[in-house]
Scaffold this motif. Structure first.
Motif, short mmCIF file in Angstrom:
data_model
loop_
_atom_site.label_atom_id
_atom_site.label_comp_id
_atom_site.label_asym_id
_atom_site.label_seq_id
_atom_site.Cartn_x
_atom_site.Cartn_y
_atom_site.Cartn_z
N LEU A 250 0.83 -1.21 0.00
CA LEU A 250 0.00 0.00 0.00
C LEU A 250 0.87 1.26 0.00
O LEU A 250 0.57 2.25 -0.69
CB LEU A 250 -0.92 0.00 1.23
N ALA A 251 1.96 1.21 0.78
CA ALA A 251 2.87 2.37 0.85
C ALA A 251 3.49 2.63 -0.51
O ALA A 251 3.53 3.76 -0.99
CB ALA A 251 3.95 2.12 1.91
N LYS A 252 3.95 1.56 -1.13
CA LYS A 252 4.60 1.68 -2.44
C LYS A 252 3.63 2.24 -3.47
O LYS A 252 3.96 3.15 -4.25
CB LYS A 252 5.09 0.30 -2.87
N LEU A 253 2.43 1.70 -3.44
CA LEU A 253 1.39 2.10 -4.38
C LEU A 253 1.07 3.60 -4.28
O LEU A 253 0.79 4.26 -5.27
CB LEU A 253 0.13 1.30 -4.05
N ASN A 254 1.13 4.13 -3.06
CA ASN A 254 0.72 5.51 -2.84
C ASN A 254 1.87 6.51 -2.82
O ASN A 254 1.63 7.71 -2.75
CB ASN A 254 -0.08 5.61 -1.54
N SER A 255 3.10 6.00 -2.86
CA SER A 255 4.23 6.93 -2.80
C SER A 255 4.74 7.23 -4.20
O SER A 255 5.67 8.02 -4.35
CB SER A 255 5.36 6.34 -1.96
N GLY A 256 4.15 6.58 -5.21
CA GLY A 256 4.64 6.77 -6.55
C GLY A 256 6.08 6.34 -6.70
O GLY A 256 6.80 6.86 -7.54
N GLY A 257 6.52 5.41 -5.83
CA GLY A 257 7.88 4.89 -5.94
C GLY A 257 8.94 5.78 -5.33
O GLY A 257 10.12 5.44 -5.37
N ARG A 258 8.53 6.92 -4.78
CA ARG A 258 9.53 7.80 -4.16
C ARG A 258 9.79 7.32 -2.73
O ARG A 258 8.96 7.50 -1.85
CB ARG A 258 9.05 9.24 -4.18
N LYS A 259 10.95 6.73 -2.52
CA LYS A 259 11.22 6.00 -1.28
C LYS A 259 11.25 6.89 -0.04
O LYS A 259 10.96 6.43 1.06
CB LYS A 259 12.54 5.24 -1.43
N ASN A 260 11.58 8.15 -0.19
CA ASN A 260 11.68 9.00 1.00
C ASN A 260 10.43 9.83 1.27
O ASN A 260 10.43 10.70 2.12
CB ASN A 260 12.91 9.90 0.90
N ASP A 261 9.37 9.51 0.53
CA ASP A 261 8.14 10.26 0.72
C ASP A 261 7.28 9.63 1.81
O ASP A 261 7.39 8.44 2.09
CB ASP A 261 7.34 10.29 -0.57
N LEU A 262 6.42 10.45 2.36
CA LEU A 262 5.40 9.95 3.26
C LEU A 262 4.08 9.99 2.51
O LEU A 262 3.59 11.06 2.14
CB LEU A 262 5.33 10.82 4.52
N ALA A 263 3.51 8.80 2.25
CA ALA A 263 2.21 8.74 1.59
C ALA A 263 1.12 8.89 2.64
O ALA A 263 1.28 8.44 3.77
CB ALA A 263 2.06 7.41 0.86
N ILE A 264 0.06 9.55 2.26
CA ILE A 264 -1.03 9.81 3.21
C ILE A 264 -2.34 9.38 2.59
O ILE A 264 -2.67 9.76 1.47
CB ILE A 264 -1.08 11.31 3.58
N LEU A 265 -3.08 8.55 3.30
CA LEU A 265 -4.41 8.12 2.86
C LEU A 265 -5.43 8.55 3.91
O LEU A 265 -5.26 8.23 5.07
CB LEU A 265 -4.48 6.60 2.73
#
Lengths: 371, 371
Positions: free
Chosen positions: A289-304
């Motif tokens: 889920l994290a990968k799916l929502n971060s657009g592959g940017r490893k240092n980003d914080l995805a928020i749902l």
């Protein structure tokens, strides 16, 4: 836009809770009812929208638990009553898809059905459509046809399909027989598979004539077949349906369609595959889920989460916010935070697979109120 | 048990919010009102209980904000009305302790006062008592005397006191003059301090005759002194107190007692120190709180909160639970999770000092509702 396929019917089995996504997924709010991509729609709704161009709005059936009827109808206001197939309890995918096949076959003997999970994420809808249209042509020839996803990375979390000899079918561009199914590999093996190009991800999509599917079930599990036929015979009689479900459904063998249909058909050279060159994920855990929502940017914080009030300082990973609380993350990397009204999960992508163990522990320790 | 010291009065300034402990500490629930040790009592109450054997119940004054009056009286049911000194707004420690000194000096010209933070943790109450009794004897001789904590580790989070020449005072076992105060050191320097034994932690405890303290304030900040004397003169007249506070208090210089009293007194050779061989911590951040509650076991997960429903799998650090939510932690090391009704913090011990930055950011971004 191409028009719908006349003799095609889609079946969406909407069953699994998605324990590895607890506390987001719950018994009363299973994975398929959630928006896991920030699209504004549930995965079920996205699945419906993806299939409708192939079938039209009147030819998509959903197989789900009685408890989810209202939620499903809420998500799919266009669904006809006769397309909601309710289970009295979960009996796994062979019974769910088999029942839909048996019912649709009685209504329409030459129907071709395709089953598509309610809780997967696909990006590239037009490419998906092409693949399914190809698979329908293959199914028309009497094969059971799956769509195998062309791998984009050496994934170790999915099962694979090994392609065998090419199949020449009119109107299908790249069909093959399935040589065999392969279990989740280790990383080195997955890297070989990626290089090889004859290995595809098994996304559990099956397209076939309903009569062919039922014959395969009959050959491999006669007890299940007999129950399904008996149920289907009573189904469209309002007086007989309820009692038949109550009597027969709980006695059906609980088994995955892979074992009753796909693997035996592959062994007999009756299972075909067409490749799907679209992005696909089964969103099996929070790492995915994290990968799916971060657009592959490893240092980003995805928020749902619609009402998310997040404050982060040097944090990466994913936050799922189902409350209006302020959530502050400082210096935590690859973190997974899931904030719901009655339960909070804090873990990391690396440990995402262990969430199921927590769910088991909650059951064992009498805290099932939050499951 | 030894009896109370006749001419001694304790002053507890109960002011600071404790921003580094947000979202546990809040403007309306500052650090001193929390139980941070699992003792079942607030830090304020523990401070009172520690001082009572030295003073008796009628000779402990608390200086606090008007907003905290009810909470303070709730924590300290034995406190007399004349021992609750209310500030109309925070003016830092010199004004708070100076006001108590001025009021008590008017009531009792030869009183010796000792000021002790409301929100520190001390273990080893009898040893604490010995140290304070020694300090009172030193104060009786006209010194301002502090209790310096004998370091138990090379701490980089505290300021240090460097001991100078020994002081021979009847009844005080190990008194010295203070040579100088030292800022928070780096780790190498802290290790030297630990080996040296002439460096003690500055715990902000000051014991002196009220008249000596006031003279020191007068010498170093005449404006503050004048305001305090005027306030004290009106204090015990019910009709005059309120208007005097409203008029004078907001005009007083906002400055720490270290700069108005301790450092100038040290420079003049009027500041003494006695060592305290007890466990002390100012619980300055969540790293300190975690250490305090884990009993030094690095791989443990410490839990604070009466209704905590925690499920952990290979997690260490601290969870503070102020809700009834199930909290599940998987594979997170040295984690800090603080779960309150309207705010959640997730960080690690390593980043605990950065919590204050979040508080500042919340103020700036209009989310002060959770501060």
């Amino acid at each position: 836009m191409a028009s719908p396929i006349d003799d095609f019917y889609a079946v969406i089995p909407a069953g699994g809770v998605g324990s590895r996504l607890w506390p987001l997924s719950r018994a009363d709010a299973p994975k398929f009812l959630h928006d896991l991509t920030g699209s504004g729609h549930s995965l079920l709704r996205d699945t419906w929208d993806r299939l409708e161009p192939l079938t039209g709005p009147d030819r998509i059936a959903v197989v789900t638990g009685r408890a989810h009827r209202a939620a499903v109808e809420d998500q799919l206001p266009g669904i006809a009553d006769h397309n909601v197939i309710l289970e009295s309890e979960p009996r796994d995918s062979a019974a769910a898809i088999g029942l839909a096949a048996a019912i649709l076959h009685r209504r329409e003997p030459y129907v071709i059905i395709g089953s598509f999970a309610a809780d997967h994420v696909i990006r590239g809808t037009r490419v998906f459509e092409f693949a399914v249209r190809d698979a329908v042509e293959v199914a028309r020839e009497g094969y059971i046809c799956t769509v195998g996803i062309a791998p984009s990375e050496p994934a170790v979390g999915f099962g694979y399909i090994k392609r065998g000899p090419e199949l020449i079918v009119d109107g299908a561009r790249d069909a093959s027989l399935v040589e065999r199914f392969v279990e989740k590999p280790d990383l080195d093996t997955a890297k070989q598979y990626l290089a090889d190009r004859d290995y595809l991800w098994n996304a559990g999509m099956f397209i076939s004539r309903a009569d062919v599917l039922l014959a395969e079930i009959a050959a491999n599990n006669p007890e299940l077949h007999a129950g399904l036929v008996e149920l289907a015979e009573a189904w469209d009689d309002r007086d007989r349906r309820g009692p038949a479900v109550d009597r027969i459904w709980p006695t059906l063998p609980k088994i995955a369609i892979d074992y009753v249909v796909a693997e035996p058909a592959a062994d007999k050279g009756r299972l075909a595959v067409v490749p799907g060159h679209f992005d696909w994920d089964d969103v099996g855990d929070f790492a995915s889920l994290a990968k799916l929502n971060s657009g592959g940017r490893k240092n980003d914080l995805a928020i749902l989460g619609e009402n998310a009030r997040i404050l982060s300082d040097a944090a990466s990973g994913i936050v799922v916010s189902h409350t209006k609380r302020v959530i502050s993350l400082i210096g935590v990397k690859d973190i997974v935070v899931v904030d719901t009204a009655d339960a909070l999960l804090v873990t990391t992508s690396e440990h995402a697979q262990r969430v199921k163990g927590v769910v088991d522990a909650l059951k064992l320790t009498g805290r099932g109120d939050v499951l």
